[in-house]
Design an enzyme around this catalytic site. Structure first.
Site, short mmCIF file in Angstrom:
data_model
loop_
_atom_site.label_atom_id
_atom_site.label_comp_id
_atom_site.label_asym_id
_atom_site.label_seq_id
_atom_site.Cartn_x
_atom_site.Cartn_y
_atom_site.Cartn_z
N MET A 101 0.76 -1.20 -0.09
CA MET A 101 0.16 0.30 0.01
C MET A 101 0.95 1.17 -0.07
SD MET A 101 -3.31 0.37 -0.04
CE MET A 101 -4.65 0.22 1.11
N TYR A 146 -8.74 5.24 -4.65
CA TYR A 146 -8.28 3.99 -4.34
C TYR A 146 -6.78 4.12 -3.80
CZ TYR A 146 -6.08 3.43 -8.95
OH TYR A 146 -5.41 3.51 -10.41
N GLU A 147 -6.23 3.21 -3.01
CA GLU A 147 -5.00 3.18 -2.13
C GLU A 147 -5.48 4.12 -0.99
OE1 GLU A 147 -3.94 0.49 -2.54
OE2 GLU A 147 -3.78 -0.17 -4.62
N GLY A 148 -6.38 4.28 -0.52
CA GLY A 148 -6.59 5.57 0.65
C GLY A 148 -7.11 6.83 -0.04
#
Lengths: 367, 367
Positions: free
Chosen positions: B64, B209-211
């Protein structure tokens, strides 16, 4: 240009030579097909003159001027719908504990401050632009139906100044609002089934059709501001100053916050009006480099002004005990607008007045 | 969870009970299918433990953290592509005479100041974010490979502070840049065939996405700013102040404009760092209400700082006669960034520090 030629007895004749050769694939508004028509490839399409010769452009602008206002309202409408959908999702979707420890378990995301910030931003833009559009259209009515000729004239001037703001500012804000609507939904917002993405796709046309934002800004700079030497523009600032005085007199924290931010935004606006009027002929590139930021500043200010007026009305009615929850919401939304949206005005002023040269400094072949 | 179970001899066995039951219809990134998988409806899907038990989250974050940086770069990449496409169109598309009368006929739209403003905005955001990402990743390399342990540590701290900015700011700016890309194309931009709309659709996932941007902002507020009492955050301001001094010393108009705007933005940033560190524990709602605006302010400042550094380098090389057109373009773009993007910082400060309460003031059932 009809699809079928009509015989003298009113019956349908042959197809006209104006076939639809394809339907465009568009980013949004797919319920409104856009077609490619081919005229006259097989002998010539037949068209009929509507109205008088050489007055087509004038006729078109009658439609266009009404359409500009209407497209501004489309911006408000799609923003409102995006807001409602986002609120619904934020109340349903459970994720993480609130940072203030108020709930000791995962909670609906509307409890998270940043989700509130996004929803408040959506709400404040939408209410501000709706109030601006309502004020404009009330002036339109007065411009046509008020018994006093001077009142009719003043209202016509005000309405005409408002049209590029209603069209330009309300549609630009709809981009931000619909984008936030997707964002509130998180990953689900990126899935078309959810419906949030459609607003994001649909909204983009609003800044383009019936005159792009840049065309509205040209209108604001040229016909609406420079032509009368800034008189109409400054008359609006005078009205705003009056509202600031009423907010000051009311003295509540929300009213004082609004008065302060309105005053700063109004001053920024007046600086830009002076810049536009001073330079429109001598430095057209510098003035038109700031035309869209000027439109954004003016729209931001006028929408905020309307929320300032609504704040005053809401305070009065709240004191009378009328629709308390509604009135408190109006006040909270107006204060949010002042502190999170009106605050952008001084930065815009700096860009326009002090940053004009850097817009056109790059050599053309360096792009 | 594999699609097929693998026999001991390495040959494929039965299908695993994890079928794909549908492909999602998404707003963008359609070349990367998103599927709905159904696990274990017919007896149970078989999965295998990868690595050690109970360390999955830790493993995921290794992926991540790299992905966050990578998604930030995706923002820069799509912005650059949108810019290139818009420039091409603006040089091809002929419409209207320039306002300054420089061409007495319809001209390519790149001659119109507002089109230049849009292209410069796209360019300045993209170059600023690319420079920020490059600086961050150079620090990552130094954090891993520098011989001096203290230098490694300082670079690791700097890189970690940069990750939410690279991810959060670069992706948010990609929304504005891709939207401007459509706008430069006008009505043609709304037609999918043109290709400009795809960037607008694709870019939206990058803020999710990815936070999401809010998750990056939580990271910036909590782990990156409040945890060390603002030390890393203030160290960056000290470095920026040094660059301001170098710009002042150089004394050119572009360098002075950059120095002035950097100083104002840095002061705004420091006010916010104080606010975040002062209130993170006592008033978490107020601090997290401003978390995304703080991320935008910090990203805006750091990207501008990198363009300030590049301006200094470009001035030096220009004096030495190296790549003159390129160096002039760097200087012009940096000045534009200072006057049109860095100027937003003080308004953001006001929203964060003075406007925290209005974010959470609305009663929950009034939304």
């Amino acid at each position: 240009v009809p699809k079928f030629l009509v015989n003298k007895d009113g019956s349908l004749g042959a197809r006209n030579d104006a076939p639809c050769v394809s339907i465009e694939h568009k980013l949004g508004i797919k319920a409104s097909p856009t077609a490619v028509l081919q005229f006259g490839d097989h002998g010539g399409a037949v068209g009929y003159l509507v109205g008088q010769e050489n007055r087509g452009l004038e006729y078109m602008f009658i439609m266009m001027n009404a359409a500009r206002y209407g497209v501004g309202l489309q911006g408000v409408a799609i923003a409102e719908r995006a807001y409602q959908k986002a609120v619904q999702y934020a109340k349903d979707r459970v994720q993480s504990r609130p940072v203030d420890g108020s709930i000791n378990a995962s909670a609906a995301i509307i409890h998270h401050p940043d989700v509130k910030r996004m929803l408040m931003t959506m709400r404040a833009y939408t209410e501000g632009c709706r109030a601006m559009a309502s004020t404009a259209v009330a002036a339109y009515d007065a411009a046509h139906h008020h018994p006093d000729a001077q009142v009719r004239k003043d209202n016509a001037t005000f309405y005409e100044f408002m049209v590029p703001l209603v069209k330009g500012y309300s549609t630009e804000m709809s981009l931000e609002v619909t984008s936030l609507g997707v964002q509130v939904h998180g990953g689900m917002g990126f899935i078309e089934e959810t419906g949030a993405a459609q607003y994001y796709r649909d909204a983009k046309i609003l800044t383009i059709y019936e005159g792009t934002t840049a065309i509205q800004a040209n209108d604001l700079v040229g016909r609406k501001t420079a032509r009368d030497g800034g008189q109409s523009a400054r008359a609006i600032a005078t009205q705003i100053e009056k509202t600031e005085g009423e907010l000051q007199a009311s003295g509540t924290p929300a009213a004082l916050a609004m008065a302060r931010r309105l005053a700063a935004a109004r001053q920024a606006y007046l600086d830009v009006v002076d810049f536009v009027c001073g330079g429109a002929k001598a430095s057209p590139n510098a003035v038109f480099a700031g035309s869209v930021p000027y439109l954004m500043l003016a729209g931001n200010l006028v929408a905020g002004w309307q929320l300032g007026r609504s704040l005053l009305v809401a305070q009065d009615l709240l004191q009378k005990g009328q629709d308390e929850a509604f009135m408190r919401a109006k006040i909270a939304t107006a204060q949010f607008y002042a502190e999170h949206i009106l605050v952008k005005a001084p930065g815009l002023r700096d860009s326009i007045v002090e940053g004009a040269e850097s817009v056109t400094a790059l050599a053309l072949d360096s792009f």
